[in-house]
Design a protein around this motif. Structure first.
Motif, PDB file in Angstrom:
ATOM      1  N   CYS A 286      10.019   4.528  15.389  1.00 57.03           N
ATOM      2  CA  CYS A 286      10.224   4.337  13.948  1.00 57.03           C
ATOM      3  C   CYS A 286      11.617   4.739  13.480  1.00 57.03           C
ATOM      4  CB  CYS A 286       9.208   5.165  13.158  1.00 57.03           C
ATOM      5  SG  CYS A 286       7.533   4.632  13.356  1.00 57.03           S
ATOM      6  N   GLY A 287      12.350   5.454  14.320  1.00 53.48           N
ATOM      7  CA  GLY A 287      13.644   5.963  13.893  1.00 53.48           C
ATOM      8  C   GLY A 287      13.517   7.130  12.927  1.00 53.48           C
TER       9      GLY A 287
ATOM     10  N   PHE B  33      -1.771   4.979  13.988  1.00 50.95           N
ATOM     11  CA  PHE B  33      -2.845   5.759  13.361  1.00 50.95           C
ATOM     12  C   PHE B  33      -4.197   5.120  13.639  1.00 50.95           C
ATOM     13  CE2 PHE B  33      -5.650   6.805   9.800  1.00 50.95           C
ATOM     14  CZ  PHE B  33      -5.547   8.188   9.756  1.00 50.95           C
ATOM     15  N   ASN B  34      -4.278   3.800  13.490  1.00 44.19           N
ATOM     16  CA  ASN B  34      -5.551   3.092  13.639  1.00 44.19           C
ATOM     17  C   ASN B  34      -5.943   2.814  15.087  1.00 44.19           C
ATOM     18  OD1 ASN B  34      -6.215   2.841  10.834  1.00 44.19           O
ATOM     19  ND2 ASN B  34      -4.619   1.293  10.664  1.00 44.19           N
ATOM     20  N   LYS B  35      -4.965   2.577  15.957  1.00 41.63           N
ATOM     21  CA  LYS B  35      -5.286   2.150  17.325  1.00 41.63           C
ATOM     22  C   LYS B  35      -5.081   3.226  18.385  1.00 41.63           C
ATOM     23  CE  LYS B  35      -4.276  -2.646  16.297  1.00 41.63           C
ATOM     24  NZ  LYS B  35      -3.357  -3.757  16.455  1.00 41.63           N
TER      25      LYS B  35
ATOM     26  N   MET C 218       0.854  -1.183   0.000  1.00 39.68           N
ATOM     27  CA  MET C 218       0.000   0.000   0.000  1.00 39.68           C
ATOM     28  C   MET C 218       0.897   1.242   0.000  1.00 39.68           C
ATOM     29  SD  MET C 218      -2.980   0.980   2.660  1.00 39.68           S
ATOM     30  CE  MET C 218      -2.261   1.920   3.976  1.00 39.68           C
ATOM     31  N   ALA C 219       1.389   1.584  -1.151  1.00 36.97           N
ATOM     32  CA  ALA C 219       2.246   2.772  -1.247  1.00 36.97           C
ATOM     33  C   ALA C 219       1.376   4.010  -1.401  1.00 36.97           C
ATOM     34  CB  ALA C 219       3.186   2.631  -2.433  1.00 36.97           C
ATOM     35  N   SER C 220       1.628   4.984  -0.578  1.00 37.84           N
ATOM     36  CA  SER C 220       0.895   6.239  -0.655  1.00 37.84           C
ATOM     37  C   SER C 220       1.890   7.369  -0.826  1.00 37.84           C
ATOM     38  CB  SER C 220       0.066   6.457   0.605  1.00 37.84           C
ATOM     39  OG  SER C 220       0.920   6.706   1.693  1.00 37.84           O
ATOM     40  N   LYS C 221       1.371   8.584  -1.032  1.00 41.15           N
ATOM     41  CA  LYS C 221       2.247   9.750  -1.143  1.00 41.15           C
ATOM     42  C   LYS C 221       3.122   9.876   0.093  1.00 41.15           C
ATOM     43  CE  LYS C 221      -0.720  12.680  -3.955  1.00 41.15           C
ATOM     44  NZ  LYS C 221      -1.480  13.924  -3.953  1.00 41.15           N
TER      45      LYS C 221
ATOM     46  N   ILE D  72       6.273   1.694   8.304  1.00 41.83           N
ATOM     47  CA  ILE D  72       4.883   1.879   7.877  1.00 41.83           C
ATOM     48  C   ILE D  72       3.945   1.108   8.797  1.00 41.83           C
ATOM     49  CG2 ILE D  72       3.215   1.447   6.027  1.00 41.83           C
ATOM     50  CD1 ILE D  72       5.618   1.859   4.068  1.00 41.83           C
ATOM     51  N   LYS D  73       4.340  -0.111   9.154  1.00 43.86           N
ATOM     52  CA  LYS D  73       3.510  -0.940  10.043  1.00 43.86           C
ATOM     53  C   LYS D  73       3.293  -0.244  11.384  1.00 43.86           C
ATOM     54  CE  LYS D  73       3.289  -5.481  12.172  1.00 43.86           C
ATOM     55  NZ  LYS D  73       3.980  -6.730  12.459  1.00 43.86           N
ATOM     56  N   VAL D  74       4.367   0.284  11.968  1.00 43.05           N
ATOM     57  CA  VAL D  74       4.268   0.973  13.268  1.00 43.05           C
ATOM     58  C   VAL D  74       3.394   2.217  13.131  1.00 43.05           C
ATOM     59  CG1 VAL D  74       5.574   2.258  15.012  1.00 43.05           C
ATOM     60  CG2 VAL D  74       6.449   0.073  14.160  1.00 43.05           C
TER      61      VAL D  74
END
Length: 75
Positions: free
Chosen positions: A42-43, A23-25, A1-4, A16-18
């Motif tokens: 995330c560094g 964002f969702n939780k 899922m590549a986004s801008k 991205i996972k973190v």
């Protein structure tokens, strides 16, 4: 899922996972402390993390049929 947001910042899949999990939780609009903790995990810099959240929020709002910019409708 590549986004801008991910293309612009050149993020790894782990980053991205973190970011997506937070964002969702946790929050679509993290406060300063939360943003700092997410960035550290995330560094990334806080500025990069904040930019990702702004772009991700615009994408989310668009998918919900809302204006891309935060307005009078609370998300």
């Amino acid at each position: 899922m590549a986004s801008k947001a991910t293309e612009c910042l050149k993020l790894s899949e782990d980053q991205i996972k973190v970011l997506e999990e937070n964002f969702n939780k946790v929050s679509k609009h993290p406060d300063g402390t939360t943003l700092m903790l997410i960035a550290a995990e995330c560094g990334l810099s806080e500025e990069e993390t904040e930019k990702w959240f702004k772009l991700r929020n615009a994408k989310w709002r668009q998918s919900e049929g809302l204006p891309a910019e935060l307005g009078s409708v609370l998300d």
